[in-house]
Design a protein around this motif. Structure first.
Motif, mmCIF file in Angstrom:
data_model
loop_
_atom_site.group_PDB
_atom_site.id
_atom_site.type_symbol
_atom_site.label_atom_id
_atom_site.label_comp_id
_atom_site.label_asym_id
_atom_site.label_seq_id
_atom_site.Cartn_x
_atom_site.Cartn_y
_atom_site.Cartn_z
ATOM 1 N N GLU A 43 14.584 62.461 36.752
ATOM 2 C CA GLU A 43 15.976 62.744 36.396
ATOM 3 C C GLU A 43 16.802 61.473 36.306
ATOM 4 O OE1 GLU A 43 19.612 65.673 37.822
ATOM 5 O OE2 GLU A 43 17.558 66.066 38.481
ATOM 6 N N TRP A 44 16.493 60.485 37.161
ATOM 7 C CA TRP A 44 17.262 59.243 37.098
ATOM 8 C C TRP A 44 17.077 58.555 35.745
ATOM 9 C CZ3 TRP A 44 15.182 54.496 36.088
ATOM 10 C CH2 TRP A 44 13.804 54.333 36.281
ATOM 11 N N LEU A 45 15.852 58.631 35.193
ATOM 12 C CA LEU A 45 15.609 58.012 33.898
ATOM 13 C C LEU A 45 16.296 58.795 32.781
ATOM 14 C CD1 LEU A 45 14.290 55.856 32.204
ATOM 15 C CD2 LEU A 45 12.158 57.175 32.227
ATOM 16 N N ALA A 46 16.281 60.106 32.892
ATOM 17 C CA ALA A 46 16.994 60.922 31.904
ATOM 18 C C ALA A 46 18.487 60.600 31.930
ATOM 19 C CB ALA A 46 16.755 62.402 32.188
ATOM 20 N N GLU A 47 19.051 60.419 33.135
ATOM 21 C CA GLU A 47 20.462 60.065 33.251
ATOM 22 C C GLU A 47 20.727 58.687 32.656
ATOM 23 O OE1 GLU A 47 21.703 60.374 37.269
ATOM 24 O OE2 GLU A 47 21.710 62.566 37.277
ATOM 25 N N LEU A 48 19.810 57.750 32.918
ATOM 26 C CA LEU A 48 19.986 56.405 32.379
ATOM 27 C C LEU A 48 19.977 56.435 30.861
ATOM 28 C CD1 LEU A 48 20.187 53.346 32.779
ATOM 29 C CD2 LEU A 48 17.686 53.269 32.860
ATOM 30 N N LYS A 49 19.064 57.189 30.268
ATOM 31 C CA LYS A 49 19.017 57.304 28.819
ATOM 32 C C LYS A 49 20.326 57.885 28.275
ATOM 33 C CE LYS A 49 13.988 57.830 28.261
ATOM 34 N NZ LYS A 49 13.772 56.928 27.095
ATOM 35 N N THR A 50 20.840 58.895 28.952
ATOM 36 C CA THR A 50 22.093 59.510 28.518
ATOM 37 C C THR A 50 23.250 58.520 28.616
ATOM 38 O OG1 THR A 50 21.348 61.710 29.185
ATOM 39 C CG2 THR A 50 23.724 61.383 28.962
ATOM 40 N N ALA A 90 15.959 51.891 29.180
ATOM 41 C CA ALA A 90 16.039 53.241 28.631
ATOM 42 C C ALA A 90 14.933 53.525 27.616
ATOM 43 C CB ALA A 90 17.402 53.455 27.978
ATOM 44 N N GLY A 91 14.094 52.531 27.332
ATOM 45 C CA GLY A 91 12.998 52.728 26.387
ATOM 46 C C GLY A 91 13.436 52.752 24.935
ATOM 47 N N ASP A 92 14.586 52.156 24.631
ATOM 48 C CA ASP A 92 15.136 52.178 23.281
ATOM 49 C C ASP A 92 14.779 50.870 22.568
ATOM 50 O OD1 ASP A 92 16.610 52.330 20.974
ATOM 51 O OD2 ASP A 92 18.543 52.682 21.951
ATOM 52 N N LEU A 358 26.437 50.669 34.503
ATOM 53 C CA LEU A 358 25.007 50.733 34.181
ATOM 54 C C LEU A 358 24.200 49.744 35.013
ATOM 55 C CD1 LEU A 358 24.768 51.272 30.314
ATOM 56 C CD2 LEU A 358 23.760 52.681 32.102
ATOM 57 N N LEU A 359 24.728 48.556 35.237
ATOM 58 C CA LEU A 359 24.036 47.589 36.094
ATOM 59 C C LEU A 359 23.858 48.150 37.503
ATOM 60 C CD1 LEU A 359 25.847 44.311 34.988
ATOM 61 C CD2 LEU A 359 23.425 44.835 34.602
ATOM 62 N N SER A 360 24.903 48.777 38.030
ATOM 63 C CA SER A 360 24.825 49.344 39.382
ATOM 64 C C SER A 360 23.798 50.465 39.449
ATOM 65 C CB SER A 360 26.198 49.858 39.821
ATOM 66 O OG SER A 360 27.130 48.809 39.916
ATOM 67 N N ARG A 361 23.732 51.263 38.399
ATOM 68 C CA ARG A 361 22.767 52.365 38.366
ATOM 69 C C ARG A 361 21.327 51.830 38.400
ATOM 70 N NH1 ARG A 361 23.046 57.688 37.244
ATOM 71 N NH2 ARG A 361 25.271 57.495 36.832
ATOM 72 N N ILE A 362 21.034 50.819 37.581
ATOM 73 C CA ILE A 362 19.688 50.246 37.563
ATOM 74 C C ILE A 362 19.410 49.519 38.877
ATOM 75 C CG2 ILE A 362 18.182 48.587 36.403
ATOM 76 C CD1 ILE A 362 19.784 49.172 33.823
ATOM 77 N N ALA A 363 20.396 48.768 39.371
ATOM 78 C CA ALA A 363 20.215 48.018 40.613
ATOM 79 C C ALA A 363 19.869 48.938 41.769
ATOM 80 C CB ALA A 363 21.477 47.219 40.932
ATOM 81 N N TRP A 364 20.526 50.105 41.842
ATOM 82 C CA TRP A 364 20.252 51.012 42.953
ATOM 83 C C TRP A 364 18.825 51.535 42.900
ATOM 84 C CZ3 TRP A 364 21.260 51.908 47.625
ATOM 85 C CH2 TRP A 364 20.920 53.122 48.241
#
Length: 374
Positions: A43-50, A90-92, A358-364
């Motif tokens: 789910e975290w990856l799905a959220e990151l993609k969104t 995000a795999g883009d 976004l940086l904070s999300r990936i960092a966490w």
């Protein structure tokens, strides 16, 4: 320089990254929702993609230029690096390639591997200043490293290594027995001191560079940077890092707040606790000071900045990006604490706030994976 492939498939991960992602899934470290989607994606990856899709729609042109909406839609190497990093995670690959191609075409120095720091689309000469910004070059190299891994394209890692070597050659100096990171190739070396920006020390990136340019210099750069910027150079009643500092060639002189910039903990220095948390430095005194400042008892809002000379606070609150970093910093100090819900990119008022979110999300996701990496 053409891209290796227009739309590469996401490859099998390297052993190190596979182990890293396995650690991320450890139940004991869960915080943000980490269930699986119907497609089996975390789910975290799905959220990151969104979240990345929202960022891309607001701030990235079709040509791959990342717009700094808070500065008249200028573009900077910092933003190009941020965007490439977000796209890789995000795999883009399509967006990654567009941003990389635009960066190569308009910002890459004709001699060497660093980049001009700014592009102004409304100017007669959009790239009038050829000086680099070291944090932007670091972020571009880091994004290339991750793209090389996630898209199985080794040429990107070789390109990152060239940038890293030029950073070491042109943007580091021995000063008072320390290896310091200059903010750019030109303009920051004075007769008796150098000017430093603590937020340019992207600690987790500098440590990863050892993989592509082996040698002790990266860990020394990190160790000396933490000693200067996180231990010695903290100021005011809250003992916070400043946006800009002066570091003196005479070893007996203590670092001071830079005389040519506002004496603040502000939009630059907010990245210091972000990168410390990302590097899993939960006990670092600068990180602790930032947490104590942001979460002082009785404080209802997060100030946008603090003046470290007058000990006064901004009369308005920090934006959603500051809130994201403050949440990350607080959670990183206590592994038993659940991360508060991070703000969404849609809540950001500008490009920089969205980038911090976004940086904070990936960092966490990465910081909670285990022991300190320094």
């Amino acid at each position: 320089m053409p891209s290796d492939s227009p739309e590469p498939a996401r490859p099998a991960l390297t052993a190190g990254r596979r182990a890293f992602l396995g650690l991320l899934a450890a139940p004991a470290l869960a915080s943000l929702p980490r269930g699986a989607t119907a497609q089996g994606m975390p789910e975290w990856l799905a959220e990151l993609k969104t979240e990345w899709a929202v960022f891309r729609g607001r701030f990235v042109t079709r040509e791959g230029r990342v717009l700094d909406s808070g500065k008249g839609d200028e573009s900077h190497t910092e933003g190009q690096g941020f965007g490439m990093l977000f796209a890789a995670e995000a795999g883009d690959a399509v967006s990654f390639d567009k941003m990389l191609d635009w960066t190569r075409r308009y910002l890459r120095h004709s001699r060497g591997n660093l980049h001009a720091w700014r592009y102004r689309g409304d100017a007669v000469d959009p790239v009038s200043d050829r000086n680099n910004a070291t944090d932007g070059d670091i972020m571009i190299a880091w994004a290339l490293m991750r793209g090389a891994d996630l898209f199985a394209r080794p040429a990107l890692a070789r390109e990152a290594a060239l940038i890293c070597r030029d950073i070491l050659t042109h943007c580091t100096r021995e000063v008072a027995g320390k290896l310091v990171l200059l903010p750019g190739m030109q303009g920051f070396e004075k007769r008796d001191h150098v000017v430093l920006n603590p937020s340019y020390y992207i600690f987790p990136a500098l440590l990863e560079f050892e993989k592509i340019v082996p040698g002790p210099q990266w860990r020394r750069l990190v160790a000396d940077g933490m000693e200067i910027c996180c231990n010695s150079a903290r100021f005011g009643r809250w003992s916070l890092p400043a946006d800009w500092i002066e570091f003196y060639r005479e070893p007996s002189f203590q670092p001071r707040m830079a005389s040519s910039w506002p004496t603040r903990f502000s939009w630059d220095a907010v990245r210091v606790p972000l990168y410390l948390a990302w590097a899993r430095q939960s006990d670092n005194p600068a990180l602790k000071a930032c947490v104590d400042f942001w979460h002082a008892p009785g404080q209802r809002t997060l100030p946008a900045w603090a003046d470290l000379r007058s000990n006064t606070l901004a009369p308005y609150p920090g934006h959603a990006g500051v809130q994201a970093v403050a949440n990350l910093a607080r959670a990183s100090r206590d592994r038993n604490r659940r991360m508060q819900e991070l703000p969404r990119v849609a809540q950001a008022t500008d490009y920089y706030g969205a980038s911090l979110i976004l940086l904070s999300r990936i960092a966490w996701q990465e910081a909670r994976a285990g022991a300190p990496i320094v």
